[in-house]
Motif scaffolding. Sequence first.
Motif, PDB file in Angstrom:
ATOM      1  N   ARG A 125       0.842  -1.193   0.000  1.00  0.00           N
ATOM      2  CA  ARG A 125       0.000   0.000   0.000  1.00  0.00           C
ATOM      3  C   ARG A 125       0.881   1.248   0.000  1.00  0.00           C
ATOM      4  NH1 ARG A 125       2.160  -1.930   4.955  1.00  0.00           N
ATOM      5  NH2 ARG A 125       1.959  -0.326   6.561  1.00  0.00           N
ATOM      6  N   ILE A 126       0.344   2.317  -0.567  1.00  0.00           N
ATOM      7  CA  ILE A 126       0.974   3.637  -0.550  1.00  0.00           C
ATOM      8  C   ILE A 126       0.106   4.518   0.339  1.00  0.00           C
ATOM      9  CG2 ILE A 126       1.653   5.639  -1.922  1.00  0.00           C
ATOM     10  CD1 ILE A 126       1.917   3.676  -4.321  1.00  0.00           C
ATOM     11  N   ASP A 127       0.711   5.123   1.343  1.00  0.00           N
ATOM     12  CA  ASP A 127      -0.062   5.859   2.341  1.00  0.00           C
ATOM     13  C   ASP A 127      -0.688   7.131   1.783  1.00  0.00           C
ATOM     14  OD1 ASP A 127       0.567   4.134   4.658  1.00  0.00           O
ATOM     15  OD2 ASP A 127       2.614   4.802   4.264  1.00  0.00           O
ATOM     16  N   LEU A 128       0.042   7.842   0.926  1.00  0.00           N
ATOM     17  CA  LEU A 128      -0.473   9.067   0.314  1.00  0.00           C
ATOM     18  C   LEU A 128      -0.117   9.023  -1.167  1.00  0.00           C
ATOM     19  CD1 LEU A 128      -1.722  11.928   0.473  1.00  0.00           C
ATOM     20  CD2 LEU A 128       0.586  12.783   0.961  1.00  0.00           C
ATOM     21  N   TYR A 129      -1.143   8.995  -2.008  1.00  0.00           N
ATOM     22  CA  TYR A 129      -0.908   8.935  -3.451  1.00  0.00           C
ATOM     23  C   TYR A 129      -1.365  10.250  -4.063  1.00  0.00           C
ATOM     24  CZ  TYR A 129      -0.140   6.774  -7.973  1.00  0.00           C
ATOM     25  OH  TYR A 129       0.357   6.467  -9.224  1.00  0.00           O
ATOM     26  N   GLN A 130      -0.431  10.950  -4.698  1.00  0.00           N
ATOM     27  CA  GLN A 130      -0.665  12.305  -5.174  1.00  0.00           C
ATOM     28  C   GLN A 130      -0.660  12.382  -6.704  1.00  0.00           C
ATOM     29  OE1 GLN A 130       2.172  14.693  -2.180  1.00  0.00           O
ATOM     30  NE2 GLN A 130       2.888  12.662  -2.729  1.00  0.00           N
ATOM     31  N   LEU A 131      -1.448  13.304  -7.221  1.00  0.00           N
ATOM     32  CA  LEU A 131      -1.431  13.606  -8.649  1.00  0.00           C
ATOM     33  C   LEU A 131      -0.349  14.654  -8.855  1.00  0.00           C
ATOM     34  CD1 LEU A 131      -5.298  13.884  -9.136  1.00  0.00           C
ATOM     35  CD2 LEU A 131      -3.840  11.843  -9.364  1.00  0.00           C
ATOM     36  N   HIS A 132       0.718  14.300  -9.572  1.00  0.00           N
ATOM     37  CA  HIS A 132       1.926  15.132  -9.595  1.00  0.00           C
ATOM     38  C   HIS A 132       1.648  16.531 -10.147  1.00  0.00           C
ATOM     39  CE1 HIS A 132       6.544  14.466  -9.574  1.00  0.00           C
ATOM     40  NE2 HIS A 132       6.243  15.679  -9.206  1.00  0.00           N
ATOM     41  N   TRP A 133       0.767  16.632 -11.113  1.00  0.00           N
ATOM     42  CA  TRP A 133       0.276  17.921 -11.606  1.00  0.00           C
ATOM     43  C   TRP A 133      -1.074  17.667 -12.267  1.00  0.00           C
ATOM     44  CZ3 TRP A 133       4.926  15.860 -13.415  1.00  0.00           C
ATOM     45  CH2 TRP A 133       4.881  15.281 -14.697  1.00  0.00           C
ATOM     46  N   PRO A 134      -1.858  18.722 -12.475  1.00  0.00           N
ATOM     47  CA  PRO A 134      -3.210  18.528 -12.992  1.00  0.00           C
ATOM     48  C   PRO A 134      -3.242  17.995 -14.418  1.00  0.00           C
ATOM     49  CG  PRO A 134      -3.012  20.647 -11.883  1.00  0.00           C
ATOM     50  CD  PRO A 134      -1.622  20.112 -12.042  1.00  0.00           C
ATOM     51  N   GLU A 135      -4.363  17.406 -14.753  1.00  0.00           N
ATOM     52  CA  GLU A 135      -4.617  16.962 -16.123  1.00  0.00           C
ATOM     53  C   GLU A 135      -4.791  18.162 -17.053  1.00  0.00           C
ATOM     54  OE1 GLU A 135      -5.672  14.184 -19.220  1.00  0.00           O
ATOM     55  OE2 GLU A 135      -5.035  13.678 -17.195  1.00  0.00           O
ATOM     56  N   ARG A 136      -5.352  19.240 -16.535  1.00  0.00           N
ATOM     57  CA  ARG A 136      -5.608  20.444 -17.335  1.00  0.00           C
ATOM     58  C   ARG A 136      -4.391  21.377 -17.295  1.00  0.00           C
ATOM     59  NH1 ARG A 136      -6.924  21.079 -12.226  1.00  0.00           N
ATOM     60  NH2 ARG A 136      -6.670  23.167 -11.323  1.00  0.00           N
ATOM     61  N   ALA A 170      -9.608  -0.918  -2.685  1.00  0.00           N
ATOM     62  CA  ALA A 170      -8.803  -2.133  -2.885  1.00  0.00           C
ATOM     63  C   ALA A 170      -7.641  -2.220  -1.907  1.00  0.00           C
ATOM     64  CB  ALA A 170      -8.280  -2.178  -4.319  1.00  0.00           C
ATOM     65  N   GLY A 171      -7.416  -1.154  -1.117  1.00  0.00           N
ATOM     66  CA  GLY A 171      -6.336  -1.160  -0.137  1.00  0.00           C
ATOM     67  C   GLY A 171      -4.964  -0.855  -0.726  1.00  0.00           C
ATOM     68  N   LYS A 172      -4.910  -0.465  -1.988  1.00  0.00           N
ATOM     69  CA  LYS A 172      -3.610  -0.199  -2.616  1.00  0.00           C
ATOM     70  C   LYS A 172      -3.070   1.185  -2.249  1.00  0.00           C
ATOM     71  CE  LYS A 172      -4.765  -3.269  -6.433  1.00  0.00           C
ATOM     72  NZ  LYS A 172      -3.745  -4.284  -6.498  1.00  0.00           N
ATOM     73  N   ILE A 173      -3.970   2.144  -2.037  1.00  0.00           N
ATOM     74  CA  ILE A 173      -3.576   3.445  -1.510  1.00  0.00           C
ATOM     75  C   ILE A 173      -4.489   3.769  -0.335  1.00  0.00           C
ATOM     76  CG2 ILE A 173      -2.706   4.254  -3.735  1.00  0.00           C
ATOM     77  CD1 ILE A 173      -5.212   5.885  -4.093  1.00  0.00           C
ATOM     78  N   ARG A 174      -3.983   4.586   0.583  1.00  0.00           N
ATOM     79  CA  ARG A 174      -4.787   4.926   1.763  1.00  0.00           C
ATOM     80  C   ARG A 174      -5.455   6.297   1.638  1.00  0.00           C
ATOM     81  NH1 ARG A 174      -1.223   4.124   7.006  1.00  0.00           N
ATOM     82  NH2 ARG A 174      -3.258   4.422   8.018  1.00  0.00           N
ATOM     83  N   HIS A 175      -4.689   7.274   1.151  1.00  0.00           N
ATOM     84  CA  HIS A 175      -5.215   8.634   1.052  1.00  0.00           C
ATOM     85  C   HIS A 175      -4.743   9.273  -0.248  1.00  0.00           C
ATOM     86  CE1 HIS A 175      -6.566   8.264   5.176  1.00  0.00           C
ATOM     87  NE2 HIS A 175      -5.344   7.889   5.519  1.00  0.00           N
ATOM     88  N   VAL A 176      -5.444  10.332  -0.642  1.00  0.00           N
ATOM     89  CA  VAL A 176      -5.194  11.003  -1.910  1.00  0.00           C
ATOM     90  C   VAL A 176      -4.701  12.424  -1.665  1.00  0.00           C
ATOM     91  CG1 VAL A 176      -6.330  11.910  -3.984  1.00  0.00           C
ATOM     92  CG2 VAL A 176      -6.918   9.629  -3.128  1.00  0.00           C
TER      93      VAL A 176
END
Length: 347
Positions: A125-136, A170-176
């Motif tokens: 699992r990854i505790d904090l999974y971040q979007l590196h920069w926006p899609e837009r 699914a338990g693969k990441i914990r927070h966003v």
Amino acid sequence: MQYRRLGRTDLEVSLICLGSMTWGRQNTEAEGHAQMDLALDRGVNFIDTAEMYSVPVTAETYGRSEEIIGSWLAARGTRDRVIVASKAVGPGSRFGHIRDGRPRLNREHLTRAVEDSLRRLRTDRIDLYQLHWPERSVNSFGKLGYVHVEDEDAIPIAETLGVLGDLVRAGKIRHVGLSNETPWGMMSFARIADQAGLPRPVSVQNAYNLVNRSFEVGCAEVAIREDMGLLAYSPLAGGWLTGKYAGGARPAGARMTEFADYFRRYGGESGQAAIAAYVALAREHGLDPARMALAYVNARRFTTATIVGATTLEQLAANIDSVDLTLGDEVLQGIEAIQARWSNPCP
């Protein structure tokens, strides 16, 4: 060490977060392990990485920082003692080596990105999974002014959050978390998450330092009111605020010595003048310039953690020591006077 709550979660993260983007390029695997050993011993329980690291980005070093963290977790048995954060790249023409060369924040790409990161990190699992920069298209990475792009083919925020929600279940990441975001983006993610019962972002990782306080203009209020605290990256402005590049100095192995073209935002006339003024202010008050710069970031109400990177153990230890420094009124007044003269010269 001081600890702060990560958004509205039950996680307490160290005020100093250990950044990893030099591991695999400027630092060897053994040096990365030594940095994590020292940080953990000093109470740092928060490690930040990204699928694209190390930096500068190349096909040969893609994912290497995650691999170094993974080998350390396996060798030390420390997985339950640390909070691991990683990031998925958004669209960009520079990343032909990532997935099909056109990474997006959709189901196919995010699912594969998470699976690949889990494998490299050797964890479930990854505790904090971040979007590196926006899609837009947004005004980040050296831009202050926003330029709107009509009819942009961006993946809707609701779609991206839906995928992340499935990965949480699914338990693969914990927070966003978000990164390089704007006030509109932060509020939109929070609103859509609340309306649809999807994972609410708990943090935003944006650049913040003495020569780039643009986060304060709009993002700071959102961070405080929405419990979406700042994970401040580049708190030393690529090392410039340490004073080590003063007078044209280029120490061997330093980032500006090795990769000057990659960090051009700090080279302008106004930026250089402001940096020199901050270094002089610190020395006038008998302070180490780096500790002063970090202490300022640490003390902001909207800061959850300050991400520090280092190429030596001595640098890392000094950066961690910044948590013990409280800046006096004269220093703070001096900082505001410099900011008033050179406002955000290095966005």
